[in-house]
Motif scaffolding. Structure first.
Motif, PDB file in Angstrom:
ATOM      1  N   UNK A 284       0.832  -1.204   0.000  1.00 15.05           N
ATOM      2  CA  UNK A 284       0.000   0.000   0.000  1.00 15.05           C
ATOM      3  C   UNK A 284       0.864   1.250   0.000  1.00 15.05           C
ATOM      4  N   UNK A 285       2.069   1.139   0.510  1.00 13.69           N
ATOM      5  CA  UNK A 285       2.963   2.299   0.418  1.00 13.69           C
ATOM      6  C   UNK A 285       3.249   2.647  -1.027  1.00 13.69           C
ATOM      7  N   UNK A 286       3.559   1.625  -1.816  1.00  3.75           N
ATOM      8  CA  UNK A 286       3.848   1.890  -3.235  1.00  3.75           C
ATOM      9  C   UNK A 286       2.609   2.413  -3.945  1.00  3.75           C
ATOM     10  N   UNK A 287       1.459   1.759  -3.647  1.00  6.70           N
ATOM     11  CA  UNK A 287       0.223   2.222  -4.284  1.00  6.70           C
ATOM     12  C   UNK A 287      -0.049   3.673  -3.916  1.00  6.70           C
ATOM     13  N   UNK A 288       0.147   3.985  -2.626  1.00  2.00           N
ATOM     14  CA  UNK A 288      -0.099   5.361  -2.203  1.00  2.00           C
ATOM     15  C   UNK A 288       0.821   6.311  -2.949  1.00  2.00           C
ATOM     16  N   UNK A 289       2.078   5.892  -3.093  1.00  2.00           N
ATOM     17  CA  UNK A 289       3.026   6.749  -3.807  1.00  2.00           C
ATOM     18  C   UNK A 289       2.588   6.997  -5.237  1.00  2.00           C
ATOM     19  N   UNK A 290       2.204   5.907  -5.915  1.00  2.00           N
ATOM     20  CA  UNK A 290       1.750   6.088  -7.295  1.00  2.00           C
ATOM     21  C   UNK A 290       0.519   6.977  -7.326  1.00  2.00           C
ATOM     22  N   UNK A 291      -0.389   6.731  -6.362  1.00  2.00           N
ATOM     23  CA  UNK A 291      -1.614   7.514  -6.316  1.00  2.00           C
ATOM     24  C   UNK A 291      -1.336   8.992  -6.128  1.00  2.00           C
ATOM     25  N   UNK A 292      -0.365   9.298  -5.294  1.00  2.00           N
ATOM     26  CA  UNK A 292      -0.037  10.706  -5.055  1.00  2.00           C
ATOM     27  C   UNK A 292       0.378  11.365  -6.364  1.00  2.00           C
ATOM     28  N   UNK A 293       1.277  10.709  -7.068  1.00  2.00           N
ATOM     29  CA  UNK A 293       1.761  11.313  -8.311  1.00  2.00           C
ATOM     30  C   UNK A 293       0.663  11.356  -9.359  1.00  2.00           C
ATOM     31  N   UNK A 294      -0.066  10.232  -9.463  1.00  2.00           N
ATOM     32  CA  UNK A 294      -1.119  10.160 -10.472  1.00  2.00           C
ATOM     33  C   UNK A 294      -2.157  11.244 -10.229  1.00  2.00           C
ATOM     34  N   UNK A 310     -11.044  17.119  -6.993  1.00  2.00           N
ATOM     35  CA  UNK A 310     -11.294  15.696  -6.801  1.00  2.00           C
ATOM     36  C   UNK A 310     -10.021  14.893  -7.030  1.00  2.00           C
ATOM     37  N   UNK A 311      -9.323  15.205  -8.116  1.00  2.00           N
ATOM     38  CA  UNK A 311      -8.068  14.474  -8.351  1.00  2.00           C
ATOM     39  C   UNK A 311      -7.056  14.796  -7.273  1.00  2.00           C
ATOM     40  N   UNK A 312      -7.076  16.039  -6.829  1.00  2.00           N
ATOM     41  CA  UNK A 312      -6.157  16.377  -5.759  1.00  2.00           C
ATOM     42  C   UNK A 312      -6.474  15.572  -4.501  1.00  2.00           C
ATOM     43  N   UNK A 313      -7.767  15.253  -4.308  1.00  2.00           N
ATOM     44  CA  UNK A 313      -8.118  14.396  -3.175  1.00  2.00           C
ATOM     45  C   UNK A 313      -7.470  13.033  -3.298  1.00  2.00           C
ATOM     46  N   UNK A 314      -7.502  12.481  -4.509  1.00  2.00           N
ATOM     47  CA  UNK A 314      -6.865  11.175  -4.714  1.00  2.00           C
ATOM     48  C   UNK A 314      -5.416  11.243  -4.245  1.00  2.00           C
ATOM     49  N   UNK A 315      -4.778  12.354  -4.607  1.00  2.00           N
ATOM     50  CA  UNK A 315      -3.382  12.468  -4.252  1.00  2.00           C
ATOM     51  C   UNK A 315      -3.195  12.646  -2.750  1.00  2.00           C
TER      52      UNK A 315
END
Lengths: 499, 122, 494, 144, 102
Positions: A284-294, A310-315
């Motif tokens: 989940x750390x990696x997923x979170x990292x990707x999510x932040x950038x995405x 909304x996208x900023x929320x994802x990040x």
């Protein structure tokens, strides 16, 4: 006397108003708004009282419903962490509800009674999710809040129902996956109480059903929290929903889900198991990292303010989940602090977008120009504060959660995530300064070509009820930034065992 | 191995139901069919819970004088049943909300096919 | 007099002026009165700190904790006082000059301008008095944000592009600094500045030390304009000239070099620097910057851009002095902070006066202007001579100490760099003076006289100050005494 | 629907069936203590009996039997019965929903629980019936 | 292509559930954790407690009713709220008051 009943009183208040609003709505419909605000005020008062008691040294309250001690009965656990989250979400909800009066008239006329009742139910669900100490009970409250949020999202633009329906499908799958995970855990341990089960799990670790259960629960809650590959429902839902709905759900909903994830990962399974037996935190750390950038990159590409938020929320959710995945004290502080900070910032930004939508009828960034600053000076001050905080500039609140998260990544020597935090701050800067530049610099269409003077523009600020709520939250961002030492010293007392 | 397969026989059906439900939700274009898939998926979870409540040779969890309650093995575990009553109601509520949304979608776009819907939204 | 709270007041006084400035936006005279008042009060407050600084005393003030164990800490040590004197003293001149320039140029949004200016100064004094890295970081970022409205002040395309570039560079830098500070905190458990460094007992691996140092260098080096990351500085010349003058000759860039010295001597410390060869890295970077920037300055026709490249070069003198890790080198480097500030502000003021008065930006248009603007060009000559390192201007003094530092450290390369760059300085300033005095001006000069007194008086004063401090470095503010005292404290604690 | 009133046979048949279904629903609610049953199941049956009339006879006639304005208040009252029971226990000094603390004189704790469960089952039954009917009504009317 | 990903997802999900089966107790065996007398850590196992004590606690034969109405009454309240929420949502989504009074 009242102190020990607080865990029950907070949801009870929301429940009472949720049923009273439709009943009284038959009598006088336009009073619904005031009832909702009253309910939120009382609940916030209880939360504040409870948290004050906690700060001044009272013990964790375990409230046994029906007088049955767990694991036989169901308990609500009011410890520092849940008390803190409850206080945060109820305060935000109070401000958003106060803010909502005119938006309600504009965006869902004739539906206010139902709307405020469902909003109360939403808050009931969220509070229940935060407070409960029972895994199945959590599912029930999860479904209450989910159903309410589907409906609140469905009220909105023309496209809103479809967005809500997609959210419903995905969200219900999430709920079911969580329930299946609970089923596996129950099969192996024979109990549903979180504290009881947390004591048993170290004995059965390595069991494939337990590992699956963790995976299913993380996936299920991850859907609700919009963890990276499971975030698909979020952008549409937030951008098409009515302004009040997105201001209510965006700052609170995903935070509560992230809190549940924190409970499951760090309290139920515990740091030791997570560290030694199951590598879930790395994933989940990696997923979170990707999510932040995405999320940040996608936010840059948007031309609508609400969609961008909304996208900023994802990040930003990625930050919280990254903090959880670090599983060290700084990560924990960062995650919990970011729940508060992001709730404040997102609430402020969505309220600003609500103000703009009410006044201008759109939230299209490409149409923003210098006249907005003249027309809505204080709204824009609030927006600027929140935006700078999102970028992470000291001494605003956003800086400090980033600071603790950065310390957390450093402590784990996780340079990759550290650079993710830094890069995403830059990306945040890109998409917020883009707007700020427009608002403060771009010459409006109505500018007189020769003189450069904007013709016939006067201050056209929103009504006080909307302006004050926005401003107070913006001020809160600054205050939290300056006072975060107190908050952090409170968070330190909430550490789960083993941290 | 045979023991393993037979010991979990109810579980295999659960998996099949869950897979069918997931298939319905992911592959089908019609929104009503998606909703049906959702319902099947939830039913799969309910089936799982009900199946774990059983004990060989036990009776339903209603006290009767023939079987003393002190001997736990006489009665099935009432807890999963209770939980599933709740889960069923949640499923019903979800379906209700889903159909309410579908009605509003249909009123606005006059179709429930996802592809057509996406085209109309564009 | 109780001095404990003086640093705090010094930081807050210009912040307190901001509401007044904003409120009196309709009345220009009143608004400018607040600015001047705040400037004078701030300067006087800083002056009261000098005696203590001369005794080597450090006034510490711990405010509330902003994060556990990390308070907002103000610490007026001699180095901080030194920087604060330079910054706050020059603010007064700049305020007067701004009034003349902004009114002469009929700029819009002057309220925003003066308000941002005041915030900038608060941040700069905050940086000067920061007691630990976190406080430093907070003020550093505040400075970034407060400068942004100034950079984009003219709001044309060029200014906005410059503003973007500025933000991109400085925000990145801020993030690198956050990372560096975070790593430092997790390694040492403290963030307080200490003469001689805080890494005393910490085991550092080579990679860690070098990468940490590079992070710091990226963090504070951007504002200091060291070479690969300097390019925002020439672009930012799109700002009004007083902004360029104060912020790009005094506040922002000097905060950068101030930060570098803080990092080198108060965080890493001479010993650590030497052990890991960090000073060599810094020295190479500084040396390359000096030479390349001087060469680039030749290529500029725009007067302000040429000055900007000159600034880049001179900032690296200071960095070079810090990198020598010798007491005399540090003294020279600190002396150069004030020397370069007075000289460069003179030059920028001159450029601004020429622009407002004659609307000329390019060096090739400056033929014969000395006849029209004798005072301004006289000051210009003094400033450029000082930058070239000619006595008796204060630039000579600081260069002298830099040279002495080189000899003390027994290094040949920096000495060569110093000599070459001195020649290059002469080379790129001389054509300007030549044109102004010895070429015949065009017809458009007719009818023009000297610029408004609001502008000329500050120019003359700063130019005079350069000469006076060149002759008597210890006058009034005891620059030399302070600088050598600082060097002593840093190296004594070894 | 082309005709306002559907076939009389269907109407008659459902009118015949409806009371029995309703009766069975009440039985299921009240007999939930001794056999499988309870509020949800019984409430659903009650709703079924009402919906049968609604389906077979159309809106006009079924309104005479059970007006659609009644549904929301009934649902609220159902929730309030449950909620009020819990709150009474809370006010009487126990935990929320602790039926053993209900202030009914002359009964010991297990009997109080017995009656408490019955009361809440009634509340549930009422809510379920009202809500199911109301969902049906709302869907029939569509979005207006 | 899109379908391929979705099938892959279904297969992964099924695989995960099959993986869980390895350590899942057999159906209906008395030795399963939730059917034992005491749990691993020696606490009460709720399933047993319900069977043994339901009648003593509430004088009701049907254990499910007691669990539903008493031991886990918050669940049931929540469940009632869920159904109430569904009703309110349909009301909210589908119905609209004609006139808005002020």
């Amino acid at each position: 006397m009242i102190g020990s009943d607080i865990p029950a009183l907070i949801p009870i208040t929301f429940l009472a108003f949720a049923v009273l609003i439709p009943l009284l709505g038959l009598w006088k419909r336009h009073l619904s708004y005031y009832w909702a605000v009253l309910g939120a005020t009382i609940a916030t008062g209880f939360s504040a009282l409870g948290f004050y008691n906690y700060i001044s040294g009272s013990e964790t309250i375990r409230y046994f419903f029906g007088g049955w001690e767990p694991p036989v009965g169901i308990e609500f656990v009011y410890d520092g962490l849940s008390g803190f989250i409850v206080l945060v979400i109820n305060t935000i909800a109070l401000f958003v509800l106060i803010h909502s009066r005119l938006i309600g008239k504009r965006e869902f006329p004739g539906k206010v009674t139902g709307y405020y009742s469902v909003a109360m139910l939403l808050m009931l669900g969220f509070n229940g999710m935060v407070l409960t100490g029972d895994l199945f009970n959590l599912y029930v409250f999860l479904e209450i809040s989910s159903l309410a949020s589907y409906a609140l999202i469905g009220i909105g633009e023309k496209r809103a129902p479809y967005a809500a329906f997609r959210y419903l499908i995905i969200g219900t799958v999430g709920g079911s996956l969580y329930l299946l995970g609970v089923g596996f855990l129950y099969t192996v341990t024979g109990t549903l109480n979180i504290i009881d089960m947390a004591a048993m799990l170290p004995e059965v670790i390595g069991n494939s059903a337990i590992i699956t259960a963790l995976a299913l629960m993380v996936a299920g809650i991850g859907i609700k929290a919009a963890l990276f590959p499971l975030h698909g429902w979020l952008p549409d839902s937030y951008s098409y929903a009515s302004s009040t709905s997105s201001a209510l759900i965006a700052p609170i909903g995903t935070k509560v889900a992230a809190y549940v994830l924190l409970r499951v990962v760090l309290y139920l399974f515990g740091v030791d198991i997570i560290d030694s037996a199951i590598p879930i935190t790395d994933i989940i750390g990696i997923l979170a990292g990707i999510g932040i950038l995405y999320g940040s990159v996608m936010a840059i590409a948007q031309s609508d303010l609400k969609r961008m938020l909304a996208y900023s929320s994802v990040s930003q959710i990625g930050y919280i989940i990254m903090g959880i995945s670090l599983a060290n004290p700084f990560g924990f502080i960062g995650a919990v602090l970011h729940v508060l900070n992001h709730a404040l910032m997102k609430a402020c930004l969505f309220l600003v977008s609500g103000n703009l939508r009410l006044k201008e009828g759109h939230t299209d960034i490409t149409k923003f120009d210098d006249s907005y600053r003249k027309k809505y000076p204080w709204t824009m001050v609030a927006f600027t504060t929140a935006a700078l905080s999102m970028v992470g500039l000291p001494p605003l609140a956003g800086f400090f959660s980033k600071w603790y998260l950065a310390l957390g990544t450093i402590e784990n020597s996780n340079w990759l995530l550290l650079s993710v935090i830094l890069i995403s701050s830059l990306l945040n800067a890109v998409y917020f300064f883009r707007i700020l530049e427009k608002v403060y610099l771009r010459d409006p269409e109505s500018t007189d070509e020769k003189t450069g003077i904007i013709s016939s523009l006067t201050t056209n600020e929103v009504k006080p009820s909307m302006l004050w709520t926005t401003s107070i939250i913006a001020f809160g961002i600054l205050a939290v930034g300056l006072l975060n030492a107190f908050i952090v010293s409170a968070i330190v007392t909430m550490f789960p065992a083993g941290l | 191995m045979v023991d393993f397969v037979l010991g979990h026989y109810a579980y295999w059906f659960t998996i099949i139901l869950l897979a069918i439900g997931l298939y319905g939700m992911l592959i089908k274009d019609n929104l009503v069919k998606k909703t049906i898939g959702l319902s099947i998926f939830q039913t799969g979870v309910i089936l799982f819970f009900v199946s774990i409540a059983s004990k060989w040779g036990a009776t339903v969890p209603v006290k009767s004088d023939e079987f003393p309650v002190t001997e736990v093995a006489n009665y099935m575990n009432p807890l999963p049943h209770t939980l599933m009553l709740t889960a069923i109601v949640v499923g019903v509520a979800t379906l209700g909300v889903a159909f309410a949304l579908l009605i509003t979608i249909y009123n606005r776009y006059e179709t429930l096919n996802e592809q057509e819907l996406l085209e109309k939204i564009q | 007099m109780e001095l404990t709270f003086v640093p705090l007041y010094a930081v807050l006084v210009s912040l307190a002026a901001v509401p007044f400035i904003l409120l009196s936006s309709g009345k220009p005279n009143l608004r400018e009165f607040w600015t001047i008042l705040a400037g004078v009060v701030k300067f006087l407050l800083v002056l009261t700190l000098i005696p203590a600084a001369l005794e080597g005393r450090t006034i510490e003030l711990t405010l509330f904790e902003i994060a556990p164990n990390l308070p907002i800490e103000l610490r007026a040590d001699p180095f901080g006082v030194y920087f604060a004197i330079v910054a706050s003293g020059l603010w007064i001149f700049t305020s007067f000059y701004s009034i003349g320039y902004m009114r002469g140029h009929k700029e819009k949004k002057q309220t925003r301008y003066f308000a941002s200016f005041a915030i900038c100064l608060s941040s700069t004094i905050g940086i000067a008095f920061s007691g630990n890295l976190l406080t430093f970081l907070i003020f550093y970022e505040m400075l970034t944000i407060a400068t942004y409205p100034l950079v984009i002040h003219s709001e044309n395309k060029e200014a906005i592009r410059a503003g973007r570039k500025y933000l991109a560079y400085t925000l990145t830098a801020g993030l690198l600094l956050i990372a560096a500070v975070g790593i430092t905190y997790s390694l040492t458990g403290t963030l307080s500045f200490q003469p001689g460094g805080i890494f005393g007992d910490v085991e550092l691996s080579n990679t860690m030390a070098v990468s940490l140092f590079l992070l710091y260098l990226g963090g504070v080096g951007v504002k200091a304009g060291i070479m690969p990351i300097h390019s925002w500085l020439p672009s930012a010349m799109a700002a009004p000239t007083p902004v360029s003058a104060l912020l790009h000759a005094v506040a922002v860039v000097k905060s950068g070099v101030f930060g570098i010295i803080r990092v080198v001597h108060y965080v890493f410390g001479p010993e650590v620097m030497g052990n890991f060869g960090l000073n060599d890295i810094l020295m190479v970077i500084a040396g390359v910057t000096i030479i390349v920037a001087s060469l680039l300055a030749f290529a500029q026709d725009n007067l302000k851009r040429r000055l900007a490249y000159s600034t880049v070069g001179h900032l690296s003198y200071i960095v070079l002095g810090a990198a020598m890790v010798t007491p005399l080198g540090l003294t020279g480097s600190i002396m150069h902070i004030s020397a370069h500030a007075t000289m460069k502000i003179t030059l920028f003021f001159c450029a601004g006066a020429i622009m407002v008065n004659l609307h000329k930006k390019n060096i090739s248009d400056l033929n014969g202007i000395a006849t029209v603007m004798p005072w301004t060009m006289g000051a210009f000559v003094i400033g450029s001579m000082g930058l070239a390192g000619l006595p008796p201007i204060n630039g000579f003094v600081s260069k002298w100490f830099l040279g002495a530092g080189v000899l003390e450290g027994d290094m040949m390369l920096p000495l060569i760099i110093l000599i070459i760059s001195g020649l290059l300085n002469v080379g790129y300033f001389f054509p300007i003076i030549h044109r102004a005095y010895f070429k015949k001006g065009g017809k458009e000069l007719e009818g023009h006289t000297e610029a408004s007194p609001f502008m000329v008086v500050p120019i003359v004063i700063t130019a005079t100050a350069s000469v006076i401090f060149g002759l008597f470095p210890d006058l009034f503010f005891h620059f030399f005494e302070l600088a050598s005292g600082i060097a002593e404290t840093v190296f004594n604690t070894l | 629907m082309k005709k306002r009133v559907a076939s009389p046979i269907v109407l008659l048949g459902s009118r015949l069936l409806s009371p029995y279904i309703m009766l069975f629903g009440l039985y299921v609610i009240f007999h939930g203590h001794y056999s499988p049953g309870g509020g949800f199941q019984g409430g659903t049956l009650l709703a079924a009996s009402l919906l049968l009339i609604r389906i077979s006879s159309g809106r006009r006639i079924s309104r005479i039997q059970f007006s659609d304005y009644l549904t929301t208040p009934l649902a609220v009252i159902g929730v309030l019965i449950y909620f009020g029971t819990g709150l009474t226990a809370l006010l009487a000094g126990g935990y929320f929903l602790d039926y053993g603390q209900l202030p009914i004189p002359g009964l010991d704790a297990p009997d109080l629980r017995y009656w408490g469960i019955l009361i809440i089952e009634l509340g549930i039954g009422l809510t379920v019936m009202a809500v199911l009917v109301s969902i049906f009504d709302d869907m029939i009317r569509g979005e207006d | 292509m899109k379908n391929f990903i979705q099938f892959f997802l279904i297969i992964c999900f099924t695989g995960l559930l099959l993986f869980a089966a390895m350590d899942l107790p057999y159906r209906g065996e008395a030795g399963n954790q939730m059917n034992r007398e005491t749990s691993i850590t020696g606490t009460e196992v709720p399933g047993n407690y319900y069977v043994q004590e339901a009648y003593n606690d509430a004088h009701t034969n049907n254990m499910v009713t007691v669990v539903l109405g008493d031991y886990r009454s918050v669940d049931t309240l929540g469940e009632q709220i869920v159904i109430f929420t569904a009703g309110m949502i349909c009301f909210l989504l589908l119905r609209k008051h004609e006139e808005e009074e002020e």
